[in-house]
Design a protein around this motif. Structure first.
Motif, PDB file in Angstrom:
ATOM      1  N   HIS A  82       3.902  -2.807   8.771  1.00 33.08           N
ATOM      2  CA  HIS A  82       2.477  -2.755   9.123  1.00 33.08           C
ATOM      3  C   HIS A  82       2.119  -1.438   9.805  1.00 33.08           C
ATOM      4  O   HIS A  82       1.113  -0.798   9.474  1.00 33.08           O
ATOM      5  N   ARG A  83       2.952  -1.005  10.752  1.00 36.29           N
ATOM      6  CA  ARG A  83       2.694   0.248  11.460  1.00 36.29           C
ATOM      7  C   ARG A  83       2.765   1.444  10.507  1.00 36.29           C
ATOM      8  O   ARG A  83       1.977   2.391  10.611  1.00 36.29           O
ATOM      9  N   GLU A  85       2.138   1.399   7.288  1.00 37.95           N
ATOM     10  CA  GLU A  85       0.946   1.394   6.433  1.00 37.95           C
ATOM     11  C   GLU A  85      -0.236   2.038   7.160  1.00 37.95           C
ATOM     12  O   GLU A  85      -0.961   2.870   6.577  1.00 37.95           O
ATOM     13  N   GLU A  86      -0.445   1.684   8.430  1.00 40.17           N
ATOM     14  CA  GLU A  86      -1.542   2.268   9.198  1.00 40.17           C
ATOM     15  C   GLU A  86      -1.364   3.772   9.368  1.00 40.17           C
ATOM     16  O   GLU A  86      -2.315   4.548   9.230  1.00 40.17           O
ATOM     17  N   PHE A  87      -0.129   4.189   9.650  1.00 39.79           N
ATOM     18  CA  PHE A  87       0.160   5.610   9.889  1.00 39.79           C
ATOM     19  C   PHE A  87      -0.158   6.436   8.644  1.00 39.79           C
ATOM     20  O   PHE A  87      -0.798   7.492   8.723  1.00 39.79           O
ATOM     21  N   TRP A  88       0.239   5.953   7.472  1.00 37.09           N
ATOM     22  CA  TRP A  88       0.061   6.739   6.252  1.00 37.09           C
ATOM     23  C   TRP A  88      -1.324   6.559   5.635  1.00 37.09           C
ATOM     24  O   TRP A  88      -1.729   7.349   4.781  1.00 37.09           O
ATOM     25  N   SER A  89      -2.058   5.542   6.085  1.00 36.06           N
ATOM     26  CA  SER A  89      -3.461   5.443   5.665  1.00 36.06           C
ATOM     27  C   SER A  89      -4.256   6.604   6.241  1.00 36.06           C
ATOM     28  O   SER A  89      -5.114   7.185   5.568  1.00 36.06           O
ATOM     29  N   VAL A  90      -3.960   6.966   7.488  1.00 35.61           N
ATOM     30  CA  VAL A  90      -4.601   8.120   8.119  1.00 35.61           C
ATOM     31  C   VAL A  90      -4.180   9.401   7.420  1.00 35.61           C
ATOM     32  O   VAL A  90      -4.959  10.346   7.273  1.00 35.61           O
ATOM     33  N   VAL A  97       1.158   3.947   1.296  1.00 42.56           N
ATOM     34  CA  VAL A  97       0.350   2.771   1.604  1.00 42.56           C
ATOM     35  C   VAL A  97       0.635   1.649   0.612  1.00 42.56           C
ATOM     36  O   VAL A  97       0.798   0.480   0.989  1.00 42.56           O
ATOM     37  N   LYS A 101       2.179  -2.038   1.589  1.00 44.84           N
ATOM     38  CA  LYS A 101       1.382  -3.224   1.277  1.00 44.84           C
ATOM     39  C   LYS A 101       2.214  -4.207   0.454  1.00 44.84           C
ATOM     40  O   LYS A 101       2.200  -5.419   0.713  1.00 44.84           O
ATOM     41  N   PHE A 194       6.568   6.454  11.549  1.00 45.76           N
ATOM     42  CA  PHE A 194       5.379   5.709  11.954  1.00 45.76           C
ATOM     43  C   PHE A 194       5.274   5.751  13.475  1.00 45.76           C
ATOM     44  O   PHE A 194       6.231   6.109  14.170  1.00 45.76           O
TER      45      PHE A 194
END
Length: 635
Positions: A82-83, A85-90, A97, A101, A194
């Protein structure tokens, strides 16, 4: 020991404000293209390298299901996904991502599919109690490092990444009992950088174990049906999130046989994949069962290993005192013109061609001797599929040794060909020449004459460089593309502007009725013949199946589609192509085809779809080089 159990955890070390690690890990990506083949090859190689007591090394691949709650601290892995995914979304990395997911989606299922890989009669992973410079450390924590030497198979330290390429979570657990009875296990997750709760960014790789990322001093048995026997050293690898293609078992069986046939045949390796045993005793059945699946022709190399000494003698070469090359070559119809080069571990490195494209043969060269194997090992690429002399510290020595080995193959083949009664051909140009009697060659003389003969020039249509597959001119009949074939079927098309009478288009007078063709169909449409064209092949090949009876197999892949087609076959000679009568022909499924002299008729060409035809010529007793030309009809 109880105190340490409290500290078992997933730990992702900080990068200390250094490098950021993304999803495209070079080690993992190396094996993503062929994950099953790579997994089988790397695992078997590593296990053979660790063999002990001169017993057959046994390797087992077995899938199983496990509840996610039974995976050590699986919730911490899900948090890492989860962390990340958030890091690489930015960072706007869609590839990262998407991966995380999918990992979270797979992790929400009650059961997780896993693959257990276990080896036996090996030394296990030694050095689990050391911080650095041990097989255990090199496997679990090092990158680009290997302590293998001598005849061992691996040298680049990237084979360890193959299991991660087969995991939806990029997570693997290692468990071992080494030759000294020391036990250890540890989990490794090769993810990405991350951000953690304290704001620090991780290096990307996490470890499950004790403080300072040390392994747990015990074994782990994630497969509920498996327990390692007491006193049996070896290693167990558990791949979490194993979700392969449906035919993964076939892919792995074929990969083992293609890559380790010599090791299996010599009794050094036994592999079990989902209950299928690959061993010397089972080879005859396996070769028959998978004969249509081998991409590297293991079934043909098996014929070489099983051939008697009369038809397949063994040749030996001492290579500068470093070791010995053992070579067996079998000349027999249908073989694929290659020699497998096998190093001391029993693993095939590459297939050597450039020997003869006419005479069908297959061979195996086995390298014996620690010094020679060590030197050749230094020439291998990371995938262990080539010898590359540019990698050598002493390039001149590398070129000398590889030339000596390749020259040895060629000389043994030529010698064996002569002893077998085949007419000697220059392998470099043999594919273009007909097999001819030596005596006829000796009686030829080059002569000059003073007689001046009349020369007739015949104009030819220049072929367009933009070749779509159908030639602008039939090379034999002279019928051009776009002209009617007198032998073609009649078709009434009523094309615009054809026929006598009043058309709807313009003649000399606006409004129609003129003597010229207009766009209208007219009242009497012209009957057309189908057009014949030369069908250019994108691929073609002719293979001799029986020299004595003149049986061949033709592979012809047309570049365009056509109906009412036919193939013409010729014997290729130095001065031209010569027609030879065909006795019979059939499709590969046994469907008979009609033959007229050197022509096979009644064919339908589909662009890109190969035709496989069995052909018997009125030319037996010797090999010949064959030329094949295809023709078809279009409207």
């Amino acid at each position: 020991m109880e105190e340490f159990k409290l500290w078992k955890d997933w730990r992702f070390p900080s990068n200390d404000y250094g490098q950021i690690f993304g999803i495209a890990d070079s080690g993992v990506e190396t094996f993503k293209g062929t994950p099953m083949k790579s997994l089988a090859r790397e695992i078997c190689q590593n296990s053979i390298d660790a063999g002990v007591d001169n017993q057959p090394v046994k390797v087992e691949f077995q899938t199983f299901q496990i509840k996610k709650d039974e995976v050590p601290h699986f919730d911490q892995l899900m948090d890492a996904f989860h962390r990340a995914e958030e890091f690489w979304s930015v960072q706007h990395s869609q590839k990262a991502v998407k991966f995380f997911k999918n990992a979270q989606k797979a992790g929400k299922k009650e059961y997780i599919r896993c693959l257990r890989i276990s080896d036996f009669h090996t030394s296990g992973l030694t050095g689990s109690d050391q911080d650095y410079n041990s097989p255990w450390c090199n496997l679990t924590k090092s990158t680009g490092a290997s302590d293998k030497s001598g005849t061992a198979g691996g040298s680049f330290g990237i084979g360890k990444f193959a299991p991660f390429a087969c995991s939806d979570f990029r997570t693997v657990f290692y468990s071992t009992v080494d030759k000294d009875g020391i036990k250890a296990y540890q989990g490794v997750a090769r993810l990405t950088s991350f951000k953690k709760d304290d704001g620090t960014v991780t290096q990307g790789t996490g470890f499950y174990g004790l403080e300072k990322n040390m392994p747990v001093k015990d074994q782990i048995f994630l497969d509920p049906r498996f327990m390692r026997p007491d006193g049996m050293s070896g290693t167990d690898i558990y791949i979490l999130g194993f979700d392969p293609d449906e035919d993964w078992v076939t892919q792995m069986v074929v990969s083992v046989l293609d890559g380790f046939l010599y090791a299996v045949f010599s009794g050094r390796l036994i592999v079990r994949i989902e209950g299928i045993e690959i061993s010397k005793d089972h080879l005859p059945k396996l070769m028959e069962q998978y004969k249509d699946k081998f991409k590297e022709h293991a079934d043909e190399y098996y014929q070489v290993l099983c051939a008697d000494k009369k038809n397949c003698p063994e040749h030996q070469l001492d290579v500068d005192g470093l070791g010995t090359a053992h070579l067996k070559i079998l000349i027999s119809p249908g073989l694929w013109h290659r020699v497998a080069l096998v190093r001391g571990t029993g693993m095939k490195i590459m297939d050597r061609g450039y020997i003869s494209n006419i005479i069908p043969f297959a061979g195996i060269m086995y390298i014996e001797g620690d010094d020679l194997n060590t030197f050749l090992r230094s020439l291998e690429n990371p995938q262990h599929t080539k010898w590359e002399t540019d990698r050598a510290d002493d390039k001149k020595k590398a070129i000398k040794i590889t030339k000596k080995l390749y020259g040895f193959i060629r000389s043994c083949f030529n010698e064996q060909k002569k002893e077998g009664g085949g007419a000697p051909l220059d392998p470099a140009v043999g594919q273009y020449l007909a097999a001819e009697d030596e005596g006829k060659q000796e009686n030829r003389e080059e002569t000059l004459t003073d007689v001046i003969r009349e020369v007739t020039l015949t104009p030819r249509t220049v072929r367009s460089s933009a070749d779509s597959g159908a030639s602008s001119e039939n090379p034999d009949t002279g019928v051009k593309a776009g002209e009617n074939d007198p032998k073609g079927n009649e078709t009434s098309t009523g094309l615009p502007g054809e026929g006598s009478g009043r058309g709807s288009g313009n003649g000399n007078n606006i409004g129609g009725g003129g003597s010229n063709e207009g766009p209208g169909a007219g009242t009497h449409p012209v009957d057309h013949k189908q057009k014949i064209v030369y069908i250019r092949p994108s691929k073609k090949r002719a293979v001799c199946k029986s020299r004595k009876t003149g049986e061949y197999q033709i592979f012809y892949t047309p570049a365009v589609s056509a109906t009412n087609g036919y193939l013409e076959v010729f014997i290729a000679a130095e001065s031209g192509d010569y027609s030879t009568d065909a006795v019979s022909a059939s499709l590969s499924d046994g469907t008979p085809l009609k033959v007229e002299q050197n022509r096979i008729t009644g064919l339908t060409f589909e662009a890109g779809k190969p035709l496989k035809i069995n052909l018997k010529l009125d030319f037996g007793g010797d090999y010949c080089s064959m030329e094949v030309k295809g023709y078809g009809h279009t409207v």
